[in-house]
Design a protein around this motif. Structure first.
Motif, PDB file in Angstrom:
ATOM      1  N   LEU A 140     -19.318   1.428  -5.713  1.00 14.54           N
ATOM      2  CA  LEU A 140     -18.314   0.883  -6.636  1.00 14.54           C
ATOM      3  C   LEU A 140     -16.988   0.837  -6.072  1.00 14.54           C
ATOM      4  N   ALA A 141     -16.241  -0.191  -5.919  1.00 15.67           N
ATOM      5  CA  ALA A 141     -14.768  -0.373  -5.481  1.00 15.67           C
ATOM      6  C   ALA A 141     -14.297  -1.008  -6.424  1.00 15.67           C
ATOM      7  N   VAL A 142     -13.187  -0.736  -6.874  1.00 12.87           N
ATOM      8  CA  VAL A 142     -12.311  -1.699  -7.887  1.00 12.87           C
ATOM      9  C   VAL A 142     -10.814  -1.878  -7.075  1.00 12.87           C
ATOM     10  N   LYS A 143     -10.556  -3.076  -6.682  1.00 14.24           N
ATOM     11  CA  LYS A 143      -9.291  -3.320  -5.741  1.00 14.24           C
ATOM     12  C   LYS A 143      -8.567  -4.478  -6.407  1.00 14.24           C
ATOM     13  N   CYS A 144      -7.114  -4.236  -6.297  1.00 12.65           N
ATOM     14  CA  CYS A 144      -6.129  -5.076  -6.493  1.00 12.65           C
ATOM     15  C   CYS A 144      -5.407  -5.365  -5.038  1.00 12.65           C
ATOM     16  N   TYR A 145      -5.716  -6.556  -4.479  1.00 13.22           N
ATOM     17  CA  TYR A 145      -5.098  -7.044  -3.259  1.00 13.22           C
ATOM     18  C   TYR A 145      -4.209  -8.206  -3.531  1.00 13.22           C
ATOM     19  N   LEU A 146      -3.176  -8.232  -2.743  1.00  8.69           N
ATOM     20  CA  LEU A 146      -2.270  -9.330  -2.658  1.00  8.69           C
ATOM     21  C   LEU A 146      -2.617 -10.080  -1.273  1.00  8.69           C
ATOM     22  N   HIS A 147      -2.713 -11.407  -1.501  1.00  5.37           N
ATOM     23  CA  HIS A 147      -2.306 -12.349  -0.290  1.00  5.37           C
ATOM     24  C   HIS A 147      -1.265 -12.273   0.452  1.00  5.37           C
ATOM     25  N   GLY A 160      -3.392  -3.950   0.197  1.00  5.51           N
ATOM     26  CA  GLY A 160      -2.758  -3.193  -1.111  1.00  5.51           C
ATOM     27  C   GLY A 160      -1.434  -3.462  -1.205  1.00  5.51           C
ATOM     28  N   PRO A 161      -0.944  -3.395  -2.439  1.00  3.91           N
ATOM     29  CA  PRO A 161       0.306  -3.542  -2.920  1.00  3.91           C
ATOM     30  C   PRO A 161       1.439  -2.569  -2.189  1.00  3.91           C
ATOM     31  N   ASN A 162       1.101  -1.327  -1.795  1.00  5.26           N
ATOM     32  CA  ASN A 162       1.816  -0.516  -1.070  1.00  5.26           C
ATOM     33  C   ASN A 162       1.615  -0.474   0.406  1.00  5.26           C
ATOM     34  N   LEU A 163       0.541  -1.329   0.828  1.00  5.64           N
ATOM     35  CA  LEU A 163       0.423  -1.490   2.192  1.00  5.64           C
ATOM     36  C   LEU A 163      -0.399  -0.340   2.811  1.00  5.64           C
ATOM     37  N   GLN A 164      -1.382   0.101   2.071  1.00  4.67           N
ATOM     38  CA  GLN A 164      -1.973   1.210   2.616  1.00  4.67           C
ATOM     39  C   GLN A 164      -3.466   1.045   2.747  1.00  4.67           C
ATOM     40  N   ASP A 165      -3.554  -0.222   2.321  1.00  4.61           N
ATOM     41  CA  ASP A 165      -5.064  -0.686   2.240  1.00  4.61           C
ATOM     42  C   ASP A 165      -5.172  -2.135   2.722  1.00  4.61           C
ATOM     43  N   ARG A 166      -6.308  -2.522   3.281  1.00  3.74           N
ATOM     44  CA  ARG A 166      -6.579  -4.022   3.629  1.00  3.74           C
ATOM     45  C   ARG A 166      -8.066  -4.258   3.328  1.00  3.74           C
ATOM     46  N   PHE A 167      -8.293  -5.438   2.923  1.00  4.06           N
ATOM     47  CA  PHE A 167      -9.674  -5.723   2.395  1.00  4.06           C
ATOM     48  C   PHE A 167     -10.696  -5.933   3.361  1.00  4.06           C
ATOM     49  N   ASP A 168     -10.286  -6.106   4.612  1.00  2.00           N
ATOM     50  CA  ASP A 168     -11.273  -6.386   5.809  1.00  2.00           C
ATOM     51  C   ASP A 168     -11.698  -4.821   6.058  1.00  2.00           C
ATOM     52  N   LEU A 169     -10.849  -4.060   6.024  1.00  2.71           N
ATOM     53  CA  LEU A 169     -11.247  -2.649   6.459  1.00  2.71           C
ATOM     54  C   LEU A 169     -12.147  -1.779   5.204  1.00  2.71           C
ATOM     55  N   LYS A 170     -11.814  -2.053   4.207  1.00  2.10           N
ATOM     56  CA  LYS A 170     -12.651  -1.669   2.899  1.00  2.10           C
ATOM     57  C   LYS A 170     -13.754  -2.188   3.127  1.00  2.10           C
ATOM     58  N   GLY A 310       0.814 -10.137 -12.575  1.00  2.29           N
ATOM     59  CA  GLY A 310       0.913 -10.269 -11.264  1.00  2.29           C
ATOM     60  C   GLY A 310       2.007  -9.150 -10.852  1.00  2.29           C
ATOM     61  N   PHE A 311       2.269  -9.284  -9.498  1.00  6.02           N
ATOM     62  CA  PHE A 311       3.205  -8.242  -8.901  1.00  6.02           C
ATOM     63  C   PHE A 311       4.448  -8.784  -8.694  1.00  6.02           C
ATOM     64  N   LEU A 312       5.554  -7.928  -9.023  1.00  7.69           N
ATOM     65  CA  LEU A 312       6.970  -8.043  -8.679  1.00  7.69           C
ATOM     66  C   LEU A 312       7.199  -7.350  -7.504  1.00  7.69           C
ATOM     67  N   VAL A 313       7.586  -7.921  -6.264  1.00  3.23           N
ATOM     68  CA  VAL A 313       7.680  -7.152  -5.244  1.00  3.23           C
ATOM     69  C   VAL A 313       9.031  -7.097  -4.445  1.00  3.23           C
ATOM     70  N   PRO A 314       9.435  -6.061  -3.593  1.00  2.06           N
ATOM     71  CA  PRO A 314      10.862  -6.229  -3.064  1.00  2.06           C
ATOM     72  C   PRO A 314      11.070  -7.241  -2.196  1.00  2.06           C
ATOM     73  N   ASP A 315      12.029  -7.625  -2.057  1.00  6.05           N
ATOM     74  CA  ASP A 315      12.566  -8.925  -1.160  1.00  6.05           C
ATOM     75  C   ASP A 315      11.881  -8.874   0.330  1.00  6.05           C
ATOM     76  N   GLU A 316      12.108  -7.668   0.842  1.00  2.72           N
ATOM     77  CA  GLU A 316      11.392  -7.371   2.175  1.00  2.72           C
ATOM     78  C   GLU A 316       9.871  -7.221   2.205  1.00  2.72           C
ATOM     79  N   TRP A 317       9.286  -7.118   1.233  1.00  5.67           N
ATOM     80  CA  TRP A 317       7.626  -6.733   1.232  1.00  5.67           C
ATOM     81  C   TRP A 317       6.998  -7.702   1.902  1.00  5.67           C
ATOM     82  N   PRO A 318       7.420  -9.354   1.725  1.00  6.65           N
ATOM     83  CA  PRO A 318       6.496 -10.292   2.365  1.00  6.65           C
ATOM     84  C   PRO A 318       6.223 -10.053   3.832  1.00  6.65           C
TER      85      PRO A 318
END
Length: 329
Positions: A140-147, A160-170, A310-318
């Motif tokens: 089982l894996a439940v994920k919320c990823y941002l393109h 991942g929203p905190n940039l500690q996870d990536r779908f290809d690696l998972k 959806g997610f509200l992210v800091p301006d530097e996040w992109p």
């Protein structure tokens, strides 16, 4: 009938049922069972899990969920025993409860640890047996990823929203490590004789930058659940699209199913805020924050319903997200 080829598609049936459920935990369980997977199948190592073998099992599950809605006390008590803070653990407890008490697969064992030379090398999430005798190993894996933005459509672009996870690696970890565990010689010594058919149970949401419509990565189920992400700088313009909407910050354990509808008289108690009032709460968040919009149904119904999240992210996040997507993390 093979457990890999269910007789019916549960998504539409359980999605319609979910809309009638008011208990958030029962809604989350119905969503977990019936929502579209995030990924296409990756045979032979990564077959998709099929919850039901027959239409009868699905119909029985609908009745079981309705009964649970009328009295969710046993489910809530089961969830209260462990201290749940992670979304994955919450989903694991929900699915485990269904496999132990529901009318479909029979649970054989859960969280089976495989050790080698005194070291844990992996853990199988669920071992089950179907009514027709298929022996299944689910991961089982439940994920919320941002393109991460842009026109590229690779799994690495979903982070991942905190940039500690990536779908290809998972996915690589699922296919290369977790799913093969039940086929290892050491696993048979644990008393769970196989063979076990490994399947992946990957659910969640994918979020896309407001104003962008990148192509869907080939590995993804094109009908996956979608949301938006927007920078703090673009937030006022984004909210201007729906001036009458109310907004709420979603805590992590509310990231599965859309939240239940809210009656007019319960709007304040549910924490639904105008954009201005929400801004005071968002000022306390420095990282990515999931929010949901509620809009009032037509006159006469007197309810507010979740219409997007959806997610509200800091301006530097992109920029940071693009670097993480393109890196060798």
């Amino acid at each position: 009938m093979s457990a890999l080829e269910p007789a019916v598609e549960p998504a539409a049936v359980l999605e319609a049922l979910q809309d009638t459920l008011s208990d958030p935990v029962v809604r989350d369980l119905a969503w977990l069972l019936g929502s579209r997977p995030l990924l296409r199948g990756h045979p032979p190592a990564g077959e998709l899990a099929a919850v039901f073998e027959t239409a009868h099992e699905m119909a029985a599950t609908v009745d079981w969920l309705l009964a649970l809605e009328r009295d969710p006390s046993d489910l809530r008590q089961a969830l209260a025993v462990p201290r749940i803070v992670r979304l994955g653990r919450y989903a694991e407890c929900l699915l485990g409860y269904f496999l132990e008490h529901g009318p479909a697969c029979r649970l054989v064992a859960a969280n089976v640890a495989l050790r080698l030379a005194g070291r844990t090398i992996g853990e199988c999430d669920f071992l089950m047996e179907t009514a027709s005798g298929h022996r299944l190993h689910w991961e089982l894996a439940v994920k919320c990823y941002l393109h991460a933005g842009g026109e590229r459509a690779e799994l690495a672009d979903y982070v991942g929203p905190n940039l500690q996870d990536r779908f290809d690696l998972k996915l690589a970890h699922l296919l290369g490590h977790q799913l093969p565990l039940s086929a290892r010689e050491e696993f048979a010594a644990l008393g769970h004789a196989g063979p076990w058919q490994p399947q992946m149970f990957v659910k969640g949401w994918l979020f896309y930058r407001w104003g962008e419509t990148p192509p869907v990565a080939p590995a993804l189920d094109p009908a996956h659940h979608r949301g938006f992400w927007v920078t703090r700088g673009d937030w006022p313009a984004f909210c201007a699209r729906r001036p009458a909407a109310r907004w709420v910050v979603l805590p992590r354990l509310a990231w599965l199913a859309p939240r239940p509808a809210v009656a007019d008289e319960a709007v304040d108690a549910a924490g639904l805020s105008t954009v201005g009032a929400l801004g005071e709460r968002l000022a306390q968040h420095t990282g990515p924050t999931m929010v949901a919009a509620f809009e009032r149904e037509p006159a006469g119904l007197g309810r507010w319903r979740e219409t997007e999240r959806g997610f509200l992210v800091p301006d530097e996040w992109p920029d940071e997200a693009r670097a993480y997507a393109l890196g060798d993390a």
